[in-house]
Design an enzyme around this catalytic site. Structure first.
Site, short mmCIF file in Angstrom:
data_model
loop_
_atom_site.label_atom_id
_atom_site.label_comp_id
_atom_site.label_asym_id
_atom_site.label_seq_id
_atom_site.Cartn_x
_atom_site.Cartn_y
_atom_site.Cartn_z
N HIS A 156 7.97 51.27 -8.81
CA HIS A 156 8.78 51.35 -7.58
C HIS A 156 8.31 50.30 -6.59
CE1 HIS A 156 5.10 53.45 -6.45
NE2 HIS A 156 5.43 53.26 -5.18
N ASP A 170 7.71 49.96 -2.29
CA ASP A 170 7.57 50.86 -1.14
C ASP A 170 8.66 50.53 -0.12
OD1 ASP A 170 5.37 51.97 -2.35
OD2 ASP A 170 3.92 50.71 -1.27
N HIS A 184 5.43 48.02 -8.24
CA HIS A 184 4.11 48.38 -8.75
C HIS A 184 4.17 49.78 -9.35
CE1 HIS A 184 4.40 49.74 -4.56
NE2 HIS A 184 3.52 50.68 -4.86
N ARG A 217 -8.78 59.00 -10.82
CA ARG A 217 -8.51 57.90 -9.89
C ARG A 217 -8.03 58.54 -8.61
NH1 ARG A 217 -6.59 52.58 -8.91
NH2 ARG A 217 -4.74 52.60 -7.57
C1 GA4 Z 1 7.36 55.34 -2.36
C2 GA4 Z 1 6.33 55.04 -1.26
C3 GA4 Z 1 5.70 56.32 -0.68
O1 GA4 Z 1 4.73 56.84 -1.61
C4 GA4 Z 1 6.76 57.40 -0.39
C5 GA4 Z 1 7.44 57.74 -1.70
C6 GA4 Z 1 8.48 58.86 -1.67
C7 GA4 Z 1 7.88 60.18 -2.15
O2 GA4 Z 1 6.99 60.19 -3.00
O3 GA4 Z 1 8.35 61.20 -1.65
C8 GA4 Z 1 9.66 58.36 -2.56
C9 GA4 Z 1 9.33 56.88 -2.91
C10 GA4 Z 1 8.27 56.49 -1.91
C11 GA4 Z 1 10.56 55.95 -2.85
C12 GA4 Z 1 11.94 56.59 -3.16
C13 GA4 Z 1 11.98 58.10 -2.96
C14 GA4 Z 1 11.01 58.47 -1.84
C15 GA4 Z 1 9.95 59.15 -3.83
C16 GA4 Z 1 11.34 58.74 -4.14
C17 GA4 Z 1 11.91 58.87 -5.34
C18 GA4 Z 1 6.16 58.60 0.35
C19 GA4 Z 1 7.92 56.78 0.33
O4 GA4 Z 1 8.09 56.70 1.53
O5 GA4 Z 1 8.83 56.27 -0.58
#
Ligand code: GA4
Length: 338
Positions: A212, A214, A269, A280
């Protein structure tokens, strides 16, 4: 060790593995800002050394994270379900993504941390002090990097990026990720095993957190000395990032890609969870703007030759849309003009 096929390895800015390394103690500010811009253009990722954050701040925070994950599940669940803040185990987001991890997500502001700490720690004061000190330190680091980026991009307002995350309404968050070692995972009740879907596909790839980018502006990641983080180069090749508990890794988020009209790229990443005996653990700060802030490309980044790539959107619009996507989706594509 993987050497990228068309790796732009350069002597000064890169280490042998091809990950750009930025030394923040470099006194030549214009050189430093140019190096950071280049790393963010080519990779959307770099390692930062001589960052000035005291070891004690990092280690105290790590202890708090480890203590939390060592608790029985029922106690961890007192932090509330991760929707989106709180404790989560294996399920990621709202669209059925899973990974071999458990995590805790917190709003990165002192009041929220102290309110939540009673449900997270047996010593709430210690917990909130440790977390707030850490957040304050990594936020400053993020702001310093963002100011250097603005300078390197020759943007007239040098605080244009950092102002978003300094704002009292900033939507920044802090996340602890805990990837249990394989021996512990075997003991967990069985889960449908998600298959890695990439060029590294083999039985040794246990996906901790799938591919994904961020959504936020800038991510500051620190992990213990257990590896697992990988970044994807533009040609899709995965590059393992050697862990370095004393340093930080910086990632460009989608919002910064939009603000710079695609000049800086958010990095894809993932984290593998292949460690055999030791877990980890990563501590990740996501610097985000306030919900009502517009993420339109800066005027300096737009020209007749380089018209705006994205429709204007607020961080709130983007965040809402992000939660309707799968983890691996290219979220920014939904906001592209044509
Ligand atoms: C990725 C970055 C952060 O960890 C996060 C993630 C969020 C989650 O885990 O709830 C998301 C992911 C993240 C991107 C798209 C959506 C939202 C899971 C998901 C499938 C907390 C964020 O802000 O976006």
């Amino acid at each position: 060790m993987v050497i990228p096929s068309r790796s732009p390895i350069r002597s000064k800015k890169t280490m042998a593995i091809g990950i750009p390394t930025i030394d923040l103690s470099n006194y030549n500010r214009s050189k430093l800002s140019a190096q950071i811009v280049e790393a963010c253009e080519e990779y959307g990722f770099f390692k930062v050394v001589n960052h000035g954050i005291p070891k004690a701040v990092i280690e105290t925070m790590e202890t708090q994270g480890s203590d939390f994950f060592a608790k029985p599940t029922i106690e961890k669940q007192r932090a509330g379900p991760a929707c989106p803040l709180g404790y989560g185990c294996k399920n990621i987001g709202r669209k059925g993504d899973t990974g071999e991890l458990e995590y805790l997500i917190l709003q990165a502001n002192p009041q929220s941390i102290s309110e939540r700490s009673n449900d997270i720690s047996d010593n709430p004061t210690k917990f909130s002090c440790a977390v707030n000190d850490y957040i304050e330190a990594v936020k400053e680091l993020a702001c310093e990097i963002l100011d250097l980026l603005a300078e390197g991009l020759w943007v007239s307002d040098k605080s244009v990026f950092s102002r978003f995350i300094r704002d009292v309404q900033s939507d920044s968050i802090l996340r602890f990720n805990h990837y249990p070692p394989v021996k512990d995972i075997k003991d967990w009740e069985t889960t449908p095993k998600q298959h890695p879907f990439t060029n590294n596909n083999n039985n040794h790839n246990r996906i901790g957190f799938g591919e994904h980018s961020d959504p936020q502006i800038l991510t500051i990641l620190r992990s213990n000395n257990v590896g697992g983080l990988q970044i994807s180069l533009r040609d899709g090749l995965w590059v393992p990032v050697a862990p370095d508990p004393n340093q930080f890794f910086v990632m460009v988020g989608d919002a910064l890609q939009a603000l710079t009209n695609g000049r800086l790229v958010s990095v894809k990443h993932r984290a593998l969870a292949n460690s055999v005996v030791k877990p980890r653990m990563s501590m990740v700060y996501f610097g985000a703007p306030p919900l009502n802030a517009w993420m339109s490309p800066l005027p300096e980044m737009v020209s007749p030759e380089k018209p705006s790539l994205y429709k204007p959107f607020t961080w709130g619009d983007y965040k809402k849309a992000a939660y309707t996507t799968r983890l691996g989706d290219s979220r920014l594509d939904h906001f592209k003009i044509n």
